[in-house]
Scaffold this active site. Structure first.
Site, PDB file in Angstrom:
ATOM      1  N   HIS A  58       1.038  -1.274   0.325  1.00 44.62           N
ATOM      2  CA  HIS A  58      -0.110   0.236   0.207  1.00 44.62           C
ATOM      3  C   HIS A  58       1.023   1.456  -0.202  1.00 44.62           C
ATOM      4  O   HIS A  58       1.845   1.100   0.553  1.00 44.62           O
ATOM      5  CB  HIS A  58      -0.453  -0.050   1.022  1.00 44.62           C
ATOM      6  CG  HIS A  58      -1.886  -0.161   0.935  1.00 44.62           C
ATOM      7  ND1 HIS A  58      -2.510  -1.382   2.398  1.00 44.62           N
ATOM      8  CD2 HIS A  58      -3.304  -0.939   0.130  1.00 44.62           C
ATOM      9  CE1 HIS A  58      -3.665  -1.398   1.988  1.00 44.62           C
ATOM     10  NE2 HIS A  58      -4.133  -1.963  -0.065  1.00 44.62           N
ATOM     11  N   CYS A 108      -1.996   2.654   9.482  1.00 38.39           N
ATOM     12  CA  CYS A 108      -2.828   1.160   8.647  1.00 38.39           C
ATOM     13  C   CYS A 108      -4.623   1.801   9.512  1.00 38.39           C
ATOM     14  O   CYS A 108      -5.670   1.316   9.000  1.00 38.39           O
ATOM     15  CB  CYS A 108      -2.561   0.828   8.512  1.00 38.39           C
ATOM     16  SG  CYS A 108      -1.902   0.237   7.519  1.00 38.39           S
ATOM     17  N   LEU A 168      32.622  -1.017 -33.289  1.00 40.77           N
ATOM     18  CA  LEU A 168      31.682   0.500 -33.939  1.00 40.77           C
ATOM     19  C   LEU A 168      31.627   0.483 -35.073  1.00 40.77           C
ATOM     20  O   LEU A 168      30.138   1.015 -35.108  1.00 40.77           O
ATOM     21  CB  LEU A 168      33.315   1.682 -34.117  1.00 40.77           C
ATOM     22  CG  LEU A 168      32.827   3.412 -34.512  1.00 40.77           C
ATOM     23  CD1 LEU A 168      31.897   3.429 -33.173  1.00 40.77           C
ATOM     24  CD2 LEU A 168      34.175   3.700 -35.120  1.00 40.77           C
TER      25      LEU A 168
END
Length: 703
Positions: free
Chosen positions: A168, A264, A638
């Protein structure tokens, strides 16, 4: 007491850990002490009651988590958005909370039953009332956020949670008075952290370390300058005090067993708001369609992972599974993202997987006219290696010159519309360039189960890097493919670096050219210089390749051969004049194999054949790889990267290098036709020549 601040709580009469719906509950089922829980809850209740008004909702037997009232809903003024719990274990709480809200005069809004939203556990108001921070990812769906913004008429800022311990938002994020924020950054994805950093000044962000986060330091109740929490380290307490807050600690260990703490256990029902703050609509949703072997080929998993990893959310609306082994499946998925920019990034990746809009929602491509040479419009679509089509006047048009990292130019001609990939530097004023992601799709060839599972002559052993596998086995496969391409009149392009010469592979590459296995050679100034040095003077970088020892004065050899070729005027003229009589580039000239040498700032000389205009060199590279069936990249990162970027999907690519990191980088193009081989390039070429010599009979197609 601050009379204007009210909280809703629920006594723990029936509290226990009866099930597991978060990581904190694991191992704690029925291990919570009811007596201790009551004592700890009452201590928190009195601490808050001394500073604010506390209302109580009646606890209900059979619903042990009702004590966590933060999840009852989200309140602003006289309006509440009722929670829709994700887990069935808590869904029975909803009617009791609804009854309490209605009995106390709140207007209750309810989300669709299949749209989870877990109240103030996942939605936290800025303490100044400027916005609502809303979490998603574990318990709450992103698609709930537009409802909340509309019903509460507030700006919603969406944050994606990525650590299941912090399931949460209120477990890792706590807005404080005066715009301060207490939070744990690792609980969020990169997009969310950037959003937080944009909205909250650095001096007001209080970062919590993992030890404090695990003790739910962020799951705190803030009442003006008071912060009530379970437990806090001395360091964090000092940092909080330094910005003017007082910490009140109260033990809540029994509730941590269920994954909750102070915040909570409370729901604030008097939230601040500013009159000039109104609803925004940042959430963007689209419905896409995927078709193919979605399960067997892993396309469905890749698509859904793409959405989640891109900070989005999804819901599978329809999934029609192919009923026969050779049948394809079709899926419709609603994709949501917290912003338009995030949605565009997700869609670009989904398009690469073959996603399109539903037939009834297809749109034509959007274009904008170029107003400055070499400059594309904002939000232009960046092309990929995959075959692409764009929708113009309700018809799909194949994009020409497919390559990576270009813009798509749409043009109307007397024969109809055309589309082509164009490099930015080649854009001209008046060109119409595609923008956004509407009206575009990539074409993926659907393979049957038999094709995917059969043992083909040349499978490249799947996309990836081969080092632990026997190099000889990989060489056998590549040799067979090269023989097949040659005998069928196909095209093989070699990209090579000077290491080919340094490792003694020059003679083997020369033989491949002589025997007709190479149709174009790409490289830089160095490979040609050292090939010619080895051919004319027997050294490479001044080292005698036969004995492996430096030669006196050898460091000047490469300059001497450069000078000799420059005197002749070109490599071809050196061959004509008998100056160059063997080697890789001798064979190219004698066998009329085109080559291109792209120069760089570090080049000595350079050779007269070296193209120092890189734009011209790129164009010549692109011309020479057109129609290639296989590209062999030999120890030249390269030049190989450049070639990879301009090569469309469908071309087989083999990268050989002694450095695994180089091989991985070059092989990871998102294409199943590419493979990397980690080995000495000289050894690789020697084995290749040996294997090709064994293939005495021509390749005969089964067709």
């Amino acid at each position: 007491m601050m009379d204007s601040i009210r909280f809703l709580m629920c006594s723990p009469d029936h509290y226990d850990v009866d099930y597991v719906i978060n990581p904190w509950m694991e191992g704690n089922v029925h291990k919570s002490s009811q007596d201790k829980a009551v004592i700890q809850w009452e201590q928190l209740y009195h601490i808050i009651k001394d500073r604010a008004i506390v209302d109580l909702v009646e606890p209900q037997k059979g619903w042990p988590d009702m004590v966590f009232t933060a999840n009852a809903g989200l309140v602003l003024g006289s309006t509440v958005v009722l929670s829709r719990f994700f887990h069935k274990e808590r869904q029975g709480e909803e009617p009791y909370f609804k009854e309490w809200f209605e009995a106390n005069g709140f207007t209750v809004y309810e989300l669709p039953k299949d749209l989870p939203f877990e109240g103030a556990g996942d939605a936290l108001f800025d303490r100044e009332g400027r916005c609502l921070w809303a979490g998603y990812g574990f318990r709450t769906e992103l698609d709930s956020h537009p409802y909340i913004a509309k019903w509460l008429d507030t700006e919603v800022l969406s944050l994606r949670l990525v650590d299941e311990r912090f399931y949460h938002l209120d477990t890792c994020f706590c807005p404080l008075t005066d715009g301060y924020l207490l939070y744990y950054p690792p609980a969020f994805d990169a997009y969310s952290n950037h959003l937080i950093e944009r909205r909250v000044p650095a001096e007001k962000r209080i970062i919590v370390e993992e030890a404090d986060a695990a003790n739910f330091a962020c799951n705190a109740v803030n009442i003006n300058r008071i912060i009530i929490m379970n437990k806090v380290s001395d360091d964090l307490k000092k940092r909080i005090a330094d910005v003017g807050f007082e910490v009140v600690e109260t033990p809540l260990a029994e509730f941590l067993k269920a994954g909750g703490a102070a915040k909570c256990l409370t729901l604030r029902v008097t939230e601040p708001r500013q009159d000039d703050v109104h609803a925004n609509d940042p959430i963007e949703s689209r419905i896409i369609q995927l078709e193919g072997h979605l399960l067997d080929a892993g396309i469905m998993n890749k698509a859904l992972d793409t959405v989640i990893n891109g900070s989005g959310s999804f819901k599978v609306l329809n999934f029609n599974l192919g009923v026969e082994r050779q049948s394809t499946s079709v899926a419709e998925v609603r994709v949501s993202a917290p912003s338009h920019d995030v949605m565009e990034e997700i869609m670009i990746q989904l398009i690469d997987l073959g996603a399109v809009a539903r037939p009834q929602e297809l749109c034509d491509v959007n274009t904008v006219v170029v107003t400055q040479d070499g400059v594309a419009p904002d939000d232009f679509y960046v092309s990929t290696i995959y075959p692409t089509e764009v929708r113009i006047n309700c018809e799909w048009i194949q994009v020409q010159n497919q390559r990576m990292d270009g813009a798509i130019v749409v043009e109307e001609t007397p024969q109809g519309f055309t589309a082509r990939c164009t490099l930015l530097r080649d854009l001209k004023v008046g060109d119409r360039v595609m923008i956004g992601v509407e009206g575009i799709r990539t074409i993926r060839q659907a393979e049957s189960r038999e094709q995917r599972n059969s043992s083909q002559e040349f499978t490249f052993m799947g996309a990836g890097v081969s080092s632990e596998r026997r190099v000889e086995l990989v060489v056998e496969q590549i040799a067979w493919e090269m023989r097949k391409i040659r005998d069928q009149g196909g095209k093989v392009v070699v990209v090579a670096g000077p290491v080919v010469i340094h490792t003694g592979g020059g003679q083997h590459l020369a033989k491949l050219i002589r025997d007709g296995y190479v149709d174009a050679l790409l490289g830089g100034n160095a490979i040609a210089v050292h090939d010619i040095e080895q051919s004319m003077m027997g050294t490479s970088l001044g080292v005698d390749l036969q004995r492996g020892v430096p030669v006196r004065g050898g460091h000047r050899h490469h300059l001497k051969v450069i000078n000799a070729i420059r005197r002749c005027g070109s490599i071809a003229k050196a061959v004509e004049q008998g100056i160059l009589t063997k080697g890789v580039f001798y064979e190219c000239v004698k066998n009329q194999i085109p080559f291109c040498l792209a120069g760089s700032i570090r080049d000595d000389g350079p050779l007269p054949d070296t193209e120092m205009d890189l734009i011209k060199a790129q164009s010549e590279y692109a011309r020479l790889i057109q129609g290639a069936d296989l590209i062999l990249m030999l120890s030249s990162m390269l030049h190989s990267i450049g070639v990879g970027n301009m090569t469309p999907a469908g071309v087989k690519m083999v990268c050989v290098d002694i450095n695994p990191a180089v091989v991985t980088k070059l092989s990871d193009r998102g294409s199943v036709e590419s493979v990397g081989v980690v080995t000495d390039v000289g050894l690789f070429l020697s084995l290749m020549v040996q294997q090709l010599d064994k293939l005495t009979r021509p390749y005969i197609s089964n067709l």
